[in-house]
Write a protein that holds these residues in place. Structure first.
Motif, PDB file in Angstrom:
ATOM      1  N   TYR A  39       0.839  -1.209   0.000  1.00  0.00           N
ATOM      2  CA  TYR A  39       0.000   0.000   0.000  1.00  0.00           C
ATOM      3  C   TYR A  39       0.867   1.250   0.000  1.00  0.00           C
ATOM      4  O   TYR A  39       0.590   2.211  -0.756  1.00  0.00           O
TER       5      TYR A  39
ATOM      6  N   ARG B 264       0.797   5.469 -11.702  1.00  0.00           N
ATOM      7  CA  ARG B 264       0.229   4.144 -11.452  1.00  0.00           C
ATOM      8  C   ARG B 264       1.087   3.052 -12.087  1.00  0.00           C
ATOM      9  O   ARG B 264       1.586   3.216 -13.206  1.00  0.00           O
TER      10      ARG B 264
ATOM     11  N   ARG C  34      -7.975  -4.353  -1.969  1.00  0.00           N
ATOM     12  CA  ARG C  34      -9.115  -3.915  -2.799  1.00  0.00           C
ATOM     13  C   ARG C  34     -10.430  -4.132  -2.063  1.00  0.00           C
ATOM     14  O   ARG C  34     -11.332  -3.281  -2.118  1.00  0.00           O
TER      15      ARG C  34
ATOM     16  N   GLY D 234     -11.055  -1.510   0.293  1.00  0.00           N
ATOM     17  CA  GLY D 234     -11.289  -0.202  -0.314  1.00  0.00           C
ATOM     18  C   GLY D 234     -10.072   0.692  -0.343  1.00  0.00           C
ATOM     19  O   GLY D 234     -10.165   1.857  -0.752  1.00  0.00           O
TER      20      GLY D 234
ATOM     21  N   LEU E  37      -7.229   0.137  -2.154  1.00  0.00           N
ATOM     22  CA  LEU E  37      -6.641   0.187  -3.486  1.00  0.00           C
ATOM     23  C   LEU E  37      -7.700  -0.116  -4.537  1.00  0.00           C
ATOM     24  O   LEU E  37      -8.705  -0.786  -4.257  1.00  0.00           O
ATOM     25  N   THR E  38      -7.456   0.376  -5.722  1.00  0.00           N
ATOM     26  CA  THR E  38      -8.298   0.069  -6.880  1.00  0.00           C
ATOM     27  C   THR E  38      -7.397  -0.332  -8.050  1.00  0.00           C
ATOM     28  O   THR E  38      -6.217   0.025  -8.088  1.00  0.00           O
TER      29      THR E  38
ATOM     30  N   VAL F  30      -2.636  -0.008 -10.706  1.00  0.00           N
ATOM     31  CA  VAL F  30      -3.073   0.016  -9.309  1.00  0.00           C
ATOM     32  C   VAL F  30      -2.983   1.429  -8.767  1.00  0.00           C
ATOM     33  O   VAL F  30      -1.950   2.111  -8.935  1.00  0.00           O
TER      34      VAL F  30
ATOM     35  N   GLY G  35      -7.409   3.702  -3.316  1.00  0.00           N
ATOM     36  CA  GLY G  35      -8.863   3.602  -3.327  1.00  0.00           C
ATOM     37  C   GLY G  35      -9.558   4.701  -2.548  1.00  0.00           C
ATOM     38  O   GLY G  35      -8.913   5.599  -1.989  1.00  0.00           O
ATOM     39  N   PRO G  36     -10.902   4.643  -2.484  1.00  0.00           N
ATOM     40  CA  PRO G  36     -11.679   5.698  -1.816  1.00  0.00           C
ATOM     41  C   PRO G  36     -11.615   5.648  -0.299  1.00  0.00           C
ATOM     42  O   PRO G  36     -11.964   6.621   0.373  1.00  0.00           O
TER      43      PRO G  36
ATOM     44  N   ASP H 192      -9.553   5.431   3.292  1.00  0.00           N
ATOM     45  CA  ASP H 192      -8.214   5.657   3.825  1.00  0.00           C
ATOM     46  C   ASP H 192      -8.058   4.938   5.162  1.00  0.00           C
ATOM     47  O   ASP H 192      -9.010   4.340   5.691  1.00  0.00           O
TER      48      ASP H 192
END
Length: 609
Positions: A480, A489, A514, A517, A519-520, A526, A529-530, A532
């Protein structure tokens, strides 16, 4: 057209697939051995339902997020099990609790009570409540929740010993999943204990004494008869109907309270939870709506003294046991400190690169990464630089918090391992004595300097490890952080190569991040994500967990200082009691014989013979 027939095994498979991961505290399970009639062998938790009865663990690192209660038909029959579970569910409803109930082919039932999100409980903390419940519910077996090492429970869909599989009771799978996801109200277990007239577990160690004293001091306002619970912890809803009935009439519900002692304690405790002081309770006892309580204390020669005792007991229990209220979700959960000091940043980069190389195929790689970062943070906060080399004196307890809530024992073992390795970036320069911790020099490594040329990014801010990784898993942090620090990315394979992990392990980590939430993956690239880390920390109540560990560490240090003081006192020789010594002198006022003294000095003392 013929109606589609669903095979029972398919239904059981779906139940297992849905509920086993949701209830299991760890990704493992124990299988039943029909020969020994015990759950003996263990293995990783599987997506496919095992053919043998299988139980999932309830505790992770000594804490459980689900309270599992096992009701057995062995001694009292199915009807008693049904009656006991219905009684328990009614009590839970009064206390804001929610539960999922499943049943085996033999008629035994499990009541699974999910705690509020972020709330967990230890076996010691829940044991007093379990004893209260077992005294009132004859079919209840409290064994699964009393051992944080082996405690486990079979889940809906699991194979039964008698054949068939465990099925849900009065719930469909989506509703049961919703209960397990949303959980119960915060403080459900404490309310249930108060309802049954309990006052928590007894203090068993000096550390518990200090923890309870400090926690109570922060949550109690006033003193003596005017002491009351802080309004932040008070309950605004009225007490249950049965408590009000006993307070006014003295009628006792024997299914809930075995004697008047528990009933009156429940009334007193609910008054304390509403913010009443001893003075308030003494006043209410004289009023008509508390005639039943007044009669319950009438047998004492000094009723007011007994009321003061029970109120103090209830206040101490409430102040030390109630969970912290929900805090502002906008508050950052970072450890204070952090620096962009180039010396410390460079050392951290060298050290992490060295760990990635030396611990490449070791299971303790990820915890070692966390401890190394915690050391850099400690040096930034309280260390000093001597001739260009950072030095720091810090204890394992402080490092355990800075390392993302690692267990203290893990931190101590990592430190011991690091300082004994050749080429290590950690050099022990001073042994800790008494209250002084070990002191370390943070030295760069030749291998680290060589390998940092190929690192993914420039070194980032030196800060502590976020406590959210204690929930997500410390092995996920490096991947992460690499994504968060990357200027553009990257593909999964590029990431795995950069941080030095295999494809299988890398994709498992990526999947977990993922799902969380964090990472996306968009177009095979990669990104962050939304969600934290603070979102995860607040969801799991980690602010309270960090605070609880700080309080425990403070209590342990107090006990340690007291032990050192007692040891030093025992080593110091006591002053002799001079009253025991006396000089025999028949004529103390007479001057000494000058001629005799001179003769002795010239010729020595006379011959005694």
């Amino acid at each position: 057209m013929n109606a589609r027939v669903v095979h029972p095994d398919a239904t059981a498979d779906r139940l297992w697939h849905r509920f086993a991961p949701a209830i299991a505290a760890r990704r493992s399970m124990r299988l039943y051995d029909p020969t020994t009639r015990k759950y003996v062998s263990s293995g990783p938790l599987t997506v496919k339902r095992p053919a043998l009865p299988s139980a999932v663990p309830l505790f992770s690192r000594g804490r459980a997020g689900v309270v599992a209660l096992d009701f057995d038909t062995k001694h009292h029959g199915h009807a008693s099990v049904v009656a006991d579970t219905q009684r328990l569910l009614a009590w839970l409803t009064e206390c804001g609790g929610r539960a999922v109930v499943d049943e085996s082919t033999s008629g035994g039932r499990h009541v699974l009570i999910p705690l509020a999100p972020g709330k967990t409980v230890t076996a010691d903390e829940v044991r007093p409540l379990l004893r209260l419940l077992s005294a009132r519910l004859p079919t209840l077996d409290i064994t699964p929740m009393t051992n944080d090492k082996t405690g486990c429970i079979t889940v809906p869909g699991s194979q039964c010993k008698e054949g068939g599989y465990r099925t849900l009771v009065d719930l469909d799978p989506p509703a049961a999943s919703d209960i397990l996801t949303v959980g119960s109200d915060a403080g459900t277990l404490q309310r249930l204990e108060a309802l049954l007239g309990g006052t928590g577990r007894a203090i068993t160690s000096p550390i518990d004494t200090h923890i309870r004293a400090e926690t109570s001091a922060e949550r109690v306002l006033g003193s003596s008869d005017d002491a009351r619970l802080h309004p932040r912890f008070c309950r605004s809803t009225p007490p249950p109907r049965c408590v009000l009935d006993f307070a006014s009439t003295g009628r006792i519900d024997t299914r809930r309270w075995p004697s008047r002692s528990e009933a009156r304690q429940s009334v007193i405790t609910h008054a304390v939870l509403a913010g009443a002081s001893t003075t308030d309770i003494l006043t209410r006892v004289t009023e008509p709506d508390w005639a039943g309580v007044r009669a319950a204390y009438a047998r004492y020669a000094e009723p007011e003294r007994a009321i003061r005792r029970d109120t103090a007991r209830a206040l101490d229990w409430a102040a030390s046991s109630l969970p912290d209220p929900v805090r502002d979700i906008g508050h950052k959960q970072k450890h204070t400190g952090g620096t962009y000091d180039p010396v410390l940043r460079l050392w951290l980069t060298h050290a992490q690169t060295w760990v990635a190389s030396e611990f490449l195929h070791r299971r303790d790689r990820w915890t070692t990464h966390a401890v190394v970062q915690a050391l850099a943070w400690a040096a930034a906060v309280s260390g000093r630089i001597v001739e260009g080399v950072p030095t720091v004196g810090v204890g394992g307890r402080s490092l355990s918090i800075a390392a993302g809530m690692l267990p203290e024992s893990t931190v101590w073992s990592v430190l011991e391992r690091l300082r004994d390795m050749e080429g290590s970036p950690l050099l022990l320069i001073e042994r800790g004595v008494g209250q002084n911790p070990d002191r370390y020099a943070l030295v760069p490594t030749h291998a680290g300097r060589a390998m940092t040329k190929d690192t993914l990014t420039e070194p980032a801010e030196v800060e502590s490890v976020h406590p959210a990784w204690s929930v997500i898993g410390w092995r996920h942090r490096i991947l992460y952080d690499a994504v968060a620090a990357a200027s553009e990315r990257l593909t999964p394979d590029e990431l795995f190569t950069a941080i030095g992990i295999g494809r299988t392990s890398g994709y498992e980590t990526l999947l977990d991040l993922r799902i969380a939430g964090l990472l996306t993956v968009v177009n095979t690239r990669v990104g962050v994500g939304p969600v934290d880390l603070d979102d995860i920390g607040h969801r799991h109540g980690l602010t309270s967990a960090v605070r609880a560990r700080i309080v425990r560490h403070r209590a342990e240090r107090i006990v340690w200082r007291e032990w050192l003081a007692a040891r030093d006192e025992s080593r110091t020789p006591k002053e002799p009691d001079r009253s025991l010594f006396a000089i025999a002198d028949d004529h103390p006022a007479d001057p000494p014989d000058h001629d005799y003294i001179m003769a002795v000095m010239n010729t020595g003392p006379p011959d005694p013979f």
